[in-house]
Design a protein around this motif. Sequence first.
Motif, PDB file in Angstrom:
ATOM      1  N   SER A 479       0.833  -1.213   0.000  1.00  0.00           N
ATOM      2  CA  SER A 479       0.000   0.000   0.000  1.00  0.00           C
ATOM      3  C   SER A 479       0.864   1.259   0.000  1.00  0.00           C
ATOM      4  O   SER A 479       0.506   2.265  -0.629  1.00  0.00           O
ATOM      5  CB  SER A 479      -0.942   0.006   1.203  1.00  0.00           C
ATOM      6  OG  SER A 479      -0.217  -0.048   2.423  1.00  0.00           O
ATOM      7  N   ALA A 483       0.617   3.977  -2.966  1.00  0.00           N
ATOM      8  CA  ALA A 483       0.285   5.369  -2.655  1.00  0.00           C
ATOM      9  C   ALA A 483       1.409   6.312  -3.073  1.00  0.00           C
ATOM     10  O   ALA A 483       1.152   7.424  -3.558  1.00  0.00           O
ATOM     11  CB  ALA A 483       0.005   5.516  -1.156  1.00  0.00           C
ATOM     12  N   PHE A 496      -1.321   6.665   4.822  1.00  0.00           N
ATOM     13  CA  PHE A 496      -2.265   5.751   4.167  1.00  0.00           C
ATOM     14  C   PHE A 496      -1.901   4.295   4.458  1.00  0.00           C
ATOM     15  O   PHE A 496      -2.775   3.482   4.791  1.00  0.00           O
ATOM     16  CB  PHE A 496      -2.250   6.002   2.652  1.00  0.00           C
ATOM     17  CG  PHE A 496      -3.078   5.005   1.869  1.00  0.00           C
ATOM     18  CD1 PHE A 496      -4.461   5.062   1.881  1.00  0.00           C
ATOM     19  CD2 PHE A 496      -2.456   4.007   1.123  1.00  0.00           C
ATOM     20  CE1 PHE A 496      -5.217   4.148   1.161  1.00  0.00           C
ATOM     21  CE2 PHE A 496      -3.203   3.084   0.409  1.00  0.00           C
ATOM     22  CZ  PHE A 496      -4.586   3.157   0.431  1.00  0.00           C
ATOM     23  N   SER A 497      -0.618   3.965   4.355  1.00  0.00           N
ATOM     24  CA  SER A 497      -0.195   2.572   4.580  1.00  0.00           C
ATOM     25  C   SER A 497      -0.372   2.159   6.040  1.00  0.00           C
ATOM     26  O   SER A 497      -0.698   1.007   6.330  1.00  0.00           O
ATOM     27  CB  SER A 497       1.269   2.389   4.150  1.00  0.00           C
ATOM     28  OG  SER A 497       2.131   3.222   4.896  1.00  0.00           O
TER      29      SER A 497
END
Length: 549
Positions: A479, A483, A496-497
Amino acid sequence: MQGSILAMASIISRIIGLVYRIPLTAIIGNKGNDYYGCAFEIYNILLIISSYSLPLAVSKLVSADMSLGRKKNVYRILKCALIFGLVSGTIAALILFFGAEFITGTIMKTPYSIFAVKVLVPTLIVVAVLGVMRGFFQGLGTMMPSAVSQILEQIANAIVSVWAAYVLYNYGTKVGAVLGNTENYAAAYGAAGGTLGTGTGAVVGLLFASFVLVAYLSVFKRQMKRERRAKVDSYSYIFKILFITIIPVLMSTTIYNCNAILDQAIFKNIANLQGYSANDISEWNGIYTGKYKTLINVPISIASALAASSVPALTAAYTNGKKEAVRSQINTAIRFIMVVAFPCAVGMGVLASPILQLLFRDSSELAASMLQLGAVSIVFFSLSTLSNGLLQGINRMREPVKNALIALVLHIGLLVVLMYVFKLNIYAVVYANAFFGLLMCVLNAHSVKKYSGYRQEIRRTFVIPGISALIMGVAVYLSYQLALYLFRVNAIATVFSIFIGVIVYAVVLLLLKGLTEEEILKFSERCCTCKAGKKNASAAINCKTNLPA
């Protein structure tokens, strides 16, 4: 529940500490972090010797007497402990003040840290008295005063540290310009500004704890008057018991924590003999103390909080001969901390460089490698810190001392070999530190099993959280890469991750049945009145009568 309160307070405090270290590092740099870290290791070892064991010892004695209904004796314990803390804190402060030059220059090979060390001198007295108050409340069974004072302390620390570091760094620049050594004096004065925040925060925490204590004692004294024919120990006997209780805790915590100051002393002396420049040594150690240790100590603080909160409950159960309750308490604490430690270690290892870039704008390979290699120590130190508290809770005070001594000797031997033979410089400290934590886990686990009869469950405590964390790690890595490819911004990709990692870990943990519904409710139960209140209101009220408002 109480462990969760203190753990949450520790997490919030660590997050605040992490946030303010970002501008502080930007102001004083890696060299300033070296001076700041060195000063703190010296301060910490004297704090441990003088008063670090006081909260645990006081909570243990108070909990034991409260379980027997001896409130008058509890009040005497409080008075004796306050006197003890004031005296021990003053002695430690005098040692630090008069011995600062020898310790910083001769032993630690970091003479410019003397300014930061001198600023910390009065803090030893304040923290000693504050520790007694926190231990008193923890012994009564409530972590709320300790939790709130801890957060207030850290907020004040953060504000004053950054402001004072900025002001004193500029002043140090002017002093250095006059003396012809701008870089060192600016960093040294900036580090002193950082330590000024520590003292200010401790004073704020003491003021809050004092306010709560004074308010509660009026209620407590009324309860004391209703106590009839209660046995009250003499002050000399209480001092004796307090001293006897403190010594084993003191020895175990001193040995357990002195590896940090020994690491710095050994590393700097050997690196100096190997011909490394003073700037290189200071740079490496600044990254280690200012960035690496700051990050891994955030999740480890949860274990420290849980260990402190487990001791009163364990002591009460052990004193009353409730063996099943003791084993249940141990099992819950270990399960809880492993559910937290595994994902923290994997996440920190996978996102080492992105996190360092996000927080400290440090994209260096050295800092990222240190964090990747040392992330596993989060699991080791979380479990070993917790097991120290568990052993002390079941009155096996000498076991952590013996185990820490064995681990410390082997740790020093490995550090010297890695430095001299393999020439791993600062990486040797990272490896040796993780090895120390691993040894403590193994030795303490054997002692817990031997003296409590607790048989460690492996699959749901270690295997499932470990597998869940590894799957989470893969999801976090993918991820982050996705991203970063889409947004080209490290901050967005990192946040985000982490968000994806939290979701994936929770889902996988539940799918693999790492936590049952009952355990989730136990972890999240907010107060003891929840279940009591459903049955009858009077039970809920009685549940709170012995706790501070």
